[in-house]
Design a protein around this motif. Sequence first.
Motif, PDB file in Angstrom:
ATOM      1  N   TYR A 257       0.849  -1.206   0.000  1.00  0.00           N
ATOM      2  CA  TYR A 257       0.000   0.000   0.000  1.00  0.00           C
ATOM      3  C   TYR A 257       0.877   1.245   0.000  1.00  0.00           C
ATOM      4  CZ  TYR A 257      -4.434  -2.424   0.751  1.00  0.00           C
ATOM      5  OH  TYR A 257      -5.543  -3.207   0.588  1.00  0.00           O
ATOM      6  N   CYS A 258       1.941   1.170  -0.751  1.00  0.00           N
ATOM      7  CA  CYS A 258       2.965   2.199  -0.764  1.00  0.00           C
ATOM      8  C   CYS A 258       3.040   2.699  -2.206  1.00  0.00           C
ATOM      9  CB  CYS A 258       4.257   1.507  -0.320  1.00  0.00           C
ATOM     10  SG  CYS A 258       5.784   2.361  -0.528  1.00  0.00           S
TER      11      CYS A 258
ATOM     12  N   VAL B 121       1.340   4.187  11.163  1.00  0.00           N
ATOM     13  CA  VAL B 121       0.921   5.543  11.509  1.00  0.00           C
ATOM     14  C   VAL B 121      -0.499   5.754  10.971  1.00  0.00           C
ATOM     15  CG1 VAL B 121       1.445   7.996  11.218  1.00  0.00           C
ATOM     16  CG2 VAL B 121       3.306   6.352  11.333  1.00  0.00           C
TER      17      VAL B 121
ATOM     18  N   SER C  88      -3.687   7.385   9.323  1.00  0.00           N
ATOM     19  CA  SER C  88      -3.782   8.481   8.356  1.00  0.00           C
ATOM     20  C   SER C  88      -5.147   9.152   8.481  1.00  0.00           C
ATOM     21  CB  SER C  88      -3.543   7.972   6.942  1.00  0.00           C
ATOM     22  OG  SER C  88      -4.559   7.061   6.573  1.00  0.00           O
ATOM     23  N   GLU C  89      -5.280  10.316   7.863  1.00  0.00           N
ATOM     24  CA  GLU C  89      -6.486  11.147   8.007  1.00  0.00           C
ATOM     25  C   GLU C  89      -7.774  10.414   7.620  1.00  0.00           C
ATOM     26  OE1 GLU C  89      -6.775  14.115   4.947  1.00  0.00           O
ATOM     27  OE2 GLU C  89      -4.869  13.560   4.070  1.00  0.00           O
ATOM     28  N   GLY C  90      -7.695   9.590   6.576  1.00  0.00           N
ATOM     29  CA  GLY C  90      -8.899   8.952   6.071  1.00  0.00           C
ATOM     30  C   GLY C  90      -9.351   7.734   6.869  1.00  0.00           C
TER      31      GLY C  90
ATOM     32  N   THR D  90      -0.689   4.211   7.358  1.00  0.00           N
ATOM     33  CA  THR D  90       0.446   4.020   6.471  1.00  0.00           C
ATOM     34  C   THR D  90       1.567   3.453   7.339  1.00  0.00           C
ATOM     35  OG1 THR D  90       1.948   5.111   4.946  1.00  0.00           O
ATOM     36  CG2 THR D  90       1.212   6.410   6.805  1.00  0.00           C
TER      37      THR D  90
END
Lengths: 193, 209
Positions: free
Chosen positions: B84-85, B162, B164-166, B170
Amino acid sequence: MRISDQGCPMTRFLLSAPESCERSRKHFSISRGWIGRFAILFIFLTVALPHLAMAHDFTVGDIMIDHPWARATPTGAKVAGGYVTIENFGNKPDRLISATMEASKQVELHEMSLTDGVMRMRGLPTGILVPAGGRIEMKPGGFHIMFLDLQRQLRQGEKVAGTLIFERAGIVQIEFQVDAIGALGSASGGHQH
Amino acid sequence: MQTLKIIRYAAWAMVAGLIFFTAAIVLGWWRVDGPGRVPTNGGIEIKGLPQIGGPFTLVNHHGKTVTDKDFLGKPMLVFFGFTYCPDVCPTTLFETTTRLQKIGAEARDLQVLFITADPDRDTPEQLALYLQSFDPRIVGLTGTQEQVDAAVLAYKAYAKKVPSEGGGYTVDHTASVFLMDRNGRFMGLIDYHEQEASALAKMRRLIAK
Ligand SMILES: [Cu+2]
Protein backbone atom coordinates in the motif's frame (compact mmCIF):
# COMPACT_ATOMS: atom_id res chain seq x y z
CA MET A 1 14.63 35.03 -53.92
CA ARG A 2 11.55 33.03 -54.68
CA ILE A 3 12.13 30.42 -52.05
CA SER A 4 12.24 33.01 -49.30
CA ASP A 5 8.89 34.41 -50.44
CA GLN A 6 7.33 31.10 -49.56
CA GLY A 7 9.49 30.54 -46.51
CA CYS A 8 8.84 33.86 -44.87
CA PRO A 9 5.44 33.42 -43.22
CA MET A 10 6.28 29.83 -42.27
CA THR A 11 9.56 30.64 -40.59
CA ARG A 12 8.05 33.69 -38.96
CA PHE A 13 5.38 31.48 -37.50
CA LEU A 14 7.81 28.85 -36.28
CA LEU A 15 10.53 31.10 -35.03
CA SER A 16 8.28 34.08 -34.23
CA ALA A 17 11.00 36.26 -35.71
CA PRO A 18 10.39 39.88 -34.82
CA GLU A 19 11.76 41.15 -38.12
CA SER A 20 9.55 41.94 -41.09
CA CYS A 21 9.36 39.75 -44.16
CA GLU A 22 11.15 42.46 -46.07
CA ARG A 23 14.10 42.26 -43.75
CA SER A 24 14.20 38.52 -43.51
CA ARG A 25 14.08 38.27 -47.32
CA LYS A 26 17.42 40.01 -47.40
CA HIS A 27 18.57 37.77 -44.68
CA PHE A 28 17.52 34.65 -46.50
CA SER A 29 19.38 35.59 -49.62
CA ILE A 30 22.52 34.77 -47.73
CA SER A 31 23.03 31.04 -47.95
CA ARG A 32 24.70 30.81 -44.53
CA GLY A 33 21.60 32.30 -43.00
CA TRP A 34 19.54 29.59 -44.64
CA ILE A 35 21.70 26.88 -43.19
CA GLY A 36 21.29 28.48 -39.78
CA ARG A 37 17.52 28.67 -40.21
CA PHE A 38 17.34 25.06 -41.29
CA ALA A 39 19.46 24.07 -38.33
CA ILE A 40 17.13 25.89 -35.97
CA LEU A 41 14.09 24.42 -37.67
CA PHE A 42 15.64 20.98 -37.52
CA ILE A 43 16.42 21.32 -33.82
CA PHE A 44 12.92 22.66 -33.25
CA LEU A 45 11.32 19.73 -35.03
CA THR A 46 13.45 17.03 -33.43
CA VAL A 47 13.64 18.39 -29.91
CA ALA A 48 10.74 20.69 -29.24
CA LEU A 49 7.90 19.11 -31.17
CA PRO A 50 7.85 15.70 -29.48
CA HIS A 51 7.88 17.49 -26.15
CA LEU A 52 5.10 19.81 -27.19
CA ALA A 53 3.12 16.80 -28.31
CA MET A 54 3.75 15.02 -25.00
CA ALA A 55 3.33 17.87 -22.61
CA HIS A 56 -0.23 18.55 -21.74
CA ASP A 57 -1.44 21.35 -19.57
CA PHE A 58 -4.70 22.57 -18.15
CA THR A 59 -5.69 26.04 -16.99
CA VAL A 60 -8.24 27.37 -14.55
CA GLY A 61 -8.22 31.05 -13.61
CA ASP A 62 -4.66 31.99 -12.75
CA ILE A 63 -3.65 28.40 -12.19
CA MET A 64 -1.87 26.31 -14.79
CA ILE A 65 -1.48 22.55 -14.32
CA ASP A 66 1.44 21.12 -16.23
CA HIS A 67 1.83 17.48 -17.27
CA PRO A 68 -0.29 15.55 -14.78
CA TRP A 69 0.97 11.99 -14.62
CA ALA A 70 0.58 8.89 -12.52
CA ARG A 71 2.65 5.80 -12.03
CA ALA A 72 1.54 2.53 -13.52
CA THR A 73 0.67 0.16 -10.69
CA PRO A 74 1.89 -3.36 -10.00
CA THR A 75 -0.75 -6.09 -10.17
CA GLY A 76 -2.95 -6.12 -7.10
CA ALA A 77 -1.87 -2.66 -5.94
CA LYS A 78 -4.57 -0.80 -4.04
CA VAL A 79 -2.86 2.57 -4.19
CA ALA A 80 -1.14 4.78 -6.74
CA GLY A 81 0.63 8.12 -6.84
CA GLY A 82 -0.25 11.05 -9.09
CA TYR A 83 1.95 14.06 -9.78
CA VAL A 84 1.36 17.50 -11.28
CA THR A 85 3.20 20.78 -11.52
CA ILE A 86 1.09 23.75 -10.50
CA GLU A 87 1.90 27.32 -11.48
CA ASN A 88 0.08 30.28 -10.01
CA PHE A 89 0.24 33.28 -12.36
CA GLY A 90 -2.07 35.32 -10.13
CA ASN A 91 -1.15 37.82 -7.46
CA LYS A 92 -2.95 35.93 -4.71
CA PRO A 93 -1.93 32.62 -3.18
CA ASP A 94 -4.14 29.63 -3.88
CA ARG A 95 -4.41 26.21 -2.34
CA LEU A 96 -4.96 22.77 -3.83
CA ILE A 97 -7.48 21.30 -1.41
CA SER A 98 -8.53 18.03 -3.00
CA ALA A 99 -8.57 15.89 -6.12
CA THR A 100 -10.41 13.03 -7.74
CA MET A 101 -9.44 10.31 -10.20
CA GLU A 102 -11.77 7.98 -12.10
CA ALA A 103 -10.18 4.74 -10.89
CA SER A 104 -9.85 5.72 -7.22
CA LYS A 105 -12.56 5.89 -4.59
CA GLN A 106 -10.56 7.96 -2.14
CA VAL A 107 -8.00 10.61 -3.01
CA GLU A 108 -5.73 12.41 -0.55
CA LEU A 109 -2.89 14.88 -0.78
CA HIS A 110 0.33 13.51 0.71
CA GLU A 111 3.95 14.29 1.24
CA MET A 112 6.87 11.86 1.41
CA SER A 113 10.08 12.51 3.27
CA LEU A 114 13.28 10.54 3.71
CA THR A 115 15.10 11.07 7.01
CA ASP A 116 17.90 8.86 8.31
CA GLY A 117 17.02 6.24 5.72
CA VAL A 118 13.39 6.06 6.87
CA MET A 119 10.64 6.92 4.40
CA ARG A 120 7.59 8.61 5.87
CA MET A 121 4.31 9.54 4.22
CA ARG A 122 1.99 12.11 5.73
CA GLY A 123 -1.42 13.47 4.75
CA LEU A 124 -1.76 17.17 4.08
CA PRO A 125 -5.24 17.91 5.47
CA THR A 126 -4.95 21.63 4.76
CA GLY A 127 -3.89 21.00 1.19
CA ILE A 128 -0.93 22.36 -0.73
CA LEU A 129 -0.33 26.11 -0.81
CA VAL A 130 0.65 27.60 -4.17
CA PRO A 131 2.09 31.06 -3.49
CA ALA A 132 1.24 34.01 -5.74
CA GLY A 133 3.55 33.78 -8.74
CA GLY A 134 4.83 30.50 -7.34
CA ARG A 135 5.18 26.97 -8.56
CA ILE A 136 4.72 23.61 -6.86
CA GLU A 137 6.26 20.55 -8.42
CA MET A 138 5.02 17.18 -7.25
CA LYS A 139 7.29 14.20 -7.78
CA PRO A 140 8.10 10.79 -6.29
CA GLY A 141 9.70 11.27 -2.89
CA GLY A 142 7.85 14.53 -2.28
CA PHE A 143 4.32 15.87 -2.71
CA HIS A 144 1.90 13.50 -4.41
CA ILE A 145 -1.76 12.94 -5.00
CA MET A 146 -2.49 9.64 -3.28
CA PHE A 147 -5.04 7.43 -4.99
CA LEU A 148 -6.46 5.00 -2.45
CA ASP A 149 -8.96 2.19 -2.88
CA LEU A 150 -7.87 1.73 -6.47
CA GLN A 151 -10.57 0.09 -8.59
CA ARG A 152 -8.31 -1.19 -11.31
CA GLN A 153 -4.68 -1.40 -12.38
CA LEU A 154 -3.19 1.69 -14.03
CA ARG A 155 -1.33 0.70 -17.18
CA GLN A 156 1.57 2.54 -18.73
CA GLY A 157 0.52 4.58 -21.75
CA GLU A 158 -3.12 5.10 -20.82
CA LYS A 159 -4.73 8.33 -19.65
CA VAL A 160 -7.04 8.59 -16.67
CA ALA A 161 -9.45 11.45 -16.04
CA GLY A 162 -9.41 13.42 -12.82
CA THR A 163 -10.07 16.79 -11.25
CA LEU A 164 -8.14 19.14 -9.03
CA ILE A 165 -9.99 21.44 -6.67
CA PHE A 166 -8.48 24.78 -5.71
CA GLU A 167 -9.70 27.03 -2.93
CA ARG A 168 -9.70 30.12 -5.15
CA ALA A 169 -9.53 28.97 -8.77
CA GLY A 170 -12.10 26.21 -8.35
CA ILE A 171 -12.32 22.92 -10.17
CA VAL A 172 -10.20 21.92 -13.15
CA GLN A 173 -10.67 18.77 -15.22
CA ILE A 174 -7.39 17.09 -16.03
CA GLU A 175 -6.00 13.87 -17.45
CA PHE A 176 -3.20 11.91 -15.85
CA GLN A 177 -0.80 10.33 -18.30
CA VAL A 178 0.21 6.92 -16.91
CA ASP A 179 3.98 6.40 -16.95
CA ALA A 180 6.17 3.40 -15.98
CA ILE A 181 6.03 1.79 -12.51
CA GLY A 182 9.38 3.23 -11.52
CA ALA A 183 9.07 6.53 -13.42
CA LEU A 184 10.64 9.47 -11.65
CA GLY A 185 8.99 12.30 -13.58
CA SER A 186 10.31 14.34 -16.47
CA ALA A 187 12.39 16.63 -14.25
CA SER A 188 14.48 13.73 -13.03
CA GLY A 189 14.87 12.23 -16.48
CA GLY A 190 12.54 9.36 -15.66
CA HIS A 191 11.05 9.22 -19.17
CA GLN A 192 12.27 6.20 -21.00
CA HIS A 193 11.83 6.86 -24.69
CA MET B 1 91.69 0.30 30.34
CA GLN B 2 89.23 3.16 30.61
CA THR B 3 88.90 3.52 26.83
CA LEU B 4 88.24 -0.21 26.41
CA LYS B 5 85.40 0.00 28.93
CA ILE B 6 83.83 2.87 27.02
CA ILE B 7 84.10 0.94 23.76
CA ARG B 8 82.43 -2.10 25.37
CA TYR B 9 79.55 -0.04 26.72
CA ALA B 10 79.16 1.63 23.34
CA ALA B 11 79.07 -1.78 21.62
CA TRP B 12 76.38 -3.02 23.99
CA ALA B 13 74.40 0.16 23.46
CA MET B 14 74.62 -0.39 19.69
CA VAL B 15 73.42 -4.01 20.07
CA ALA B 16 70.47 -2.84 22.18
CA GLY B 17 69.64 -0.18 19.62
CA LEU B 18 69.84 -2.71 16.79
CA ILE B 19 67.51 -5.13 18.64
CA PHE B 20 65.02 -2.32 19.27
CA PHE B 21 65.19 -1.21 15.64
CA THR B 22 64.70 -4.74 14.28
CA ALA B 23 61.83 -5.38 16.69
CA ALA B 24 60.13 -2.16 15.57
CA ILE B 25 60.45 -3.11 11.89
CA VAL B 26 59.19 -6.66 12.47
CA LEU B 27 56.27 -5.38 14.54
CA GLY B 28 55.45 -2.78 11.92
CA TRP B 29 55.50 -5.41 9.14
CA TRP B 30 53.35 -7.71 11.31
CA ARG B 31 50.68 -5.10 11.78
CA VAL B 32 50.68 -3.61 8.28
CA ASP B 33 51.53 -6.41 5.84
CA GLY B 34 52.06 -9.52 7.95
CA PRO B 35 49.60 -11.94 9.55
CA GLY B 36 48.58 -9.36 12.17
CA ARG B 37 47.11 -6.90 9.62
CA VAL B 38 43.57 -5.57 9.77
CA PRO B 39 41.60 -7.21 6.96
CA THR B 40 40.57 -4.77 4.28
CA ASN B 41 38.16 -4.93 1.39
CA GLY B 42 38.99 -2.38 -1.27
CA GLY B 43 40.05 0.10 1.36
CA ILE B 44 36.92 -0.38 3.46
CA GLU B 45 37.39 -2.04 6.81
CA ILE B 46 35.16 -5.02 7.36
CA LYS B 47 35.98 -4.95 11.06
CA GLY B 48 33.48 -2.83 12.94
CA LEU B 49 30.42 -3.44 10.76
CA PRO B 50 27.36 -3.52 12.97
CA GLN B 51 25.61 -6.76 13.81
CA ILE B 52 22.76 -6.57 11.32
CA GLY B 53 20.62 -9.47 10.24
CA GLY B 54 19.94 -12.65 12.12
CA PRO B 55 17.36 -15.30 12.68
CA PHE B 56 13.82 -14.84 11.39
CA THR B 57 10.80 -17.00 10.71
CA LEU B 58 8.41 -15.69 8.06
CA VAL B 59 5.93 -16.89 5.47
CA ASN B 60 6.84 -16.55 1.80
CA HIS B 61 4.44 -15.47 -0.96
CA HIS B 62 3.65 -19.10 -1.73
CA GLY B 63 2.36 -19.49 1.83
CA LYS B 64 5.33 -21.59 3.02
CA THR B 65 7.05 -20.90 6.35
CA VAL B 66 10.74 -20.12 5.87
CA THR B 67 13.62 -19.12 8.14
CA ASP B 68 16.92 -17.30 7.62
CA LYS B 69 18.59 -20.75 7.37
CA ASP B 70 16.76 -21.39 4.09
CA PHE B 71 18.61 -18.47 2.51
CA LEU B 72 22.14 -19.26 3.70
CA GLY B 73 24.72 -20.21 1.09
CA LYS B 74 23.77 -17.51 -1.40
CA PRO B 75 24.16 -13.73 -1.16
CA MET B 76 21.00 -11.76 -0.64
CA LEU B 77 19.39 -8.35 -0.76
CA VAL B 78 16.85 -7.62 1.94
CA PHE B 79 14.46 -4.71 2.14
CA PHE B 80 11.30 -3.71 3.92
CA GLY B 81 8.16 -2.21 2.44
CA PHE B 82 4.46 -2.78 1.90
CA THR B 83 2.17 -2.98 -1.09
CA TYR B 84 0.00 0.00 0.00
CA CYS B 85 2.97 2.20 -0.76
CA PRO B 86 2.70 4.42 -3.84
CA ASP B 87 6.25 5.46 -4.26
CA VAL B 88 9.28 3.98 -2.48
CA CYS B 89 8.40 0.29 -2.52
CA PRO B 90 7.49 0.01 -6.21
CA THR B 91 10.59 2.11 -6.97
CA THR B 92 12.89 -0.24 -5.05
CA LEU B 93 11.25 -3.33 -6.56
CA PHE B 94 11.42 -1.82 -10.04
CA GLU B 95 15.05 -0.71 -9.67
CA THR B 96 16.05 -4.09 -8.26
CA THR B 97 14.33 -5.78 -11.20
CA THR B 98 16.25 -3.67 -13.73
CA ARG B 99 19.54 -4.12 -11.84
CA LEU B 100 19.14 -7.90 -11.84
CA GLN B 101 18.62 -7.70 -15.61
CA LYS B 102 21.68 -5.47 -16.04
CA ILE B 103 23.93 -7.81 -14.05
CA GLY B 104 22.53 -10.77 -15.98
CA ALA B 105 23.76 -14.33 -15.50
CA GLU B 106 26.10 -13.41 -12.64
CA ALA B 107 23.06 -12.47 -10.55
CA ARG B 108 21.38 -15.85 -10.86
CA ASP B 109 22.50 -16.82 -7.33
CA LEU B 110 21.33 -13.59 -5.79
CA GLN B 111 18.29 -13.85 -3.54
CA VAL B 112 16.07 -10.82 -3.10
CA LEU B 113 13.86 -10.66 -0.02
CA PHE B 114 11.02 -8.15 0.19
CA ILE B 115 9.78 -8.25 3.78
CA THR B 116 6.45 -6.55 4.30
CA ALA B 117 6.16 -4.14 7.19
CA ASP B 118 2.37 -4.44 6.93
CA PRO B 119 1.48 -8.13 7.44
CA ASP B 120 -2.21 -7.33 8.12
CA ARG B 121 -2.85 -6.21 4.55
CA ASP B 122 0.02 -8.03 2.84
CA THR B 123 -1.09 -11.64 2.93
CA PRO B 124 0.96 -14.20 0.95
CA GLU B 125 -1.71 -13.96 -1.79
CA GLN B 126 -1.44 -10.16 -1.97
CA LEU B 127 2.37 -10.38 -2.14
CA ALA B 128 2.18 -13.05 -4.86
CA LEU B 129 -0.12 -10.86 -6.93
CA TYR B 130 1.99 -7.74 -6.43
CA LEU B 131 5.29 -9.46 -7.23
CA GLN B 132 3.98 -10.64 -10.61
CA SER B 133 4.95 -7.19 -11.86
CA PHE B 134 8.61 -7.63 -10.89
CA ASP B 135 11.54 -10.02 -11.29
CA PRO B 136 10.50 -13.60 -10.41
CA ARG B 137 13.60 -13.94 -8.19
CA ILE B 138 12.10 -11.53 -5.68
CA VAL B 139 10.65 -13.38 -2.69
CA GLY B 140 7.87 -11.71 -0.72
CA LEU B 141 7.84 -12.41 3.01
CA THR B 142 5.08 -11.82 5.53
CA GLY B 143 3.94 -13.51 8.76
CA THR B 144 2.35 -12.58 12.01
CA GLN B 145 2.97 -9.07 13.35
CA GLU B 146 5.35 -10.62 15.93
CA GLN B 147 7.33 -12.47 13.24
CA VAL B 148 7.64 -9.31 11.15
CA ASP B 149 8.61 -7.23 14.20
CA ALA B 150 11.33 -9.77 15.02
CA ALA B 151 12.74 -9.52 11.47
CA VAL B 152 12.67 -5.71 11.60
CA LEU B 153 14.50 -5.84 14.93
CA ALA B 154 17.09 -8.33 13.62
CA TYR B 155 17.93 -5.96 10.76
CA LYS B 156 17.95 -2.94 13.08
CA ALA B 157 15.43 -1.49 10.67
CA TYR B 158 12.52 0.79 11.40
CA ALA B 159 8.86 0.12 10.69
CA LYS B 160 5.95 1.81 12.38
CA LYS B 161 2.23 1.99 11.63
CA VAL B 162 0.92 5.54 11.51
CA PRO B 163 -2.82 6.34 11.36
CA SER B 164 -3.78 8.48 8.36
CA GLU B 165 -6.49 11.15 8.01
CA GLY B 166 -8.90 8.95 6.07
CA GLY B 167 -9.17 6.38 8.87
CA GLY B 168 -6.57 4.05 7.38
CA TYR B 169 -2.90 3.85 8.14
CA THR B 170 0.45 4.02 6.47
CA VAL B 171 3.77 2.46 7.50
CA ASP B 172 6.95 4.45 7.99
CA HIS B 173 9.84 2.18 7.15
CA THR B 174 13.53 1.89 6.35
CA ALA B 175 13.99 2.55 2.63
CA SER B 176 17.53 1.15 2.25
CA VAL B 177 18.43 -2.26 0.86
CA PHE B 178 20.56 -4.52 3.09
CA LEU B 179 23.38 -6.46 1.42
CA MET B 180 24.04 -9.82 3.10
CA ASP B 181 26.79 -12.27 2.09
CA ARG B 182 26.33 -16.01 1.68
CA ASN B 183 27.11 -16.58 5.37
CA GLY B 184 24.35 -14.20 6.39
CA ARG B 185 26.78 -11.42 7.34
CA PHE B 186 25.90 -7.79 6.77
CA MET B 187 27.98 -6.24 3.97
CA GLY B 188 26.48 -2.79 3.61
CA LEU B 189 23.49 -0.85 2.34
CA ILE B 190 22.16 0.50 -0.92
CA ASP B 191 20.62 3.86 -0.07
CA TYR B 192 17.30 4.90 -1.51
CA HIS B 193 18.99 7.67 -3.49
CA GLU B 194 22.11 5.65 -4.34
CA GLN B 195 23.63 6.37 -7.75
CA GLU B 196 22.90 3.58 -10.22
CA ALA B 197 26.58 2.76 -10.90
CA SER B 198 27.34 2.54 -7.21
CA ALA B 199 24.34 0.31 -6.52
CA LEU B 200 25.38 -2.04 -9.34
CA ALA B 201 28.99 -2.11 -8.10
CA LYS B 202 27.82 -3.04 -4.59
CA MET B 203 25.63 -5.84 -5.95
CA ARG B 204 28.44 -7.19 -8.13
CA ARG B 205 30.90 -7.07 -5.25
CA LEU B 206 28.44 -8.95 -3.05
CA ILE B 207 27.95 -11.65 -5.69
CA ALA B 208 31.72 -12.00 -6.23
CA LYS B 209 32.43 -12.50 -2.53
CU1 LIG C 1 0.76 8.83 -0.18
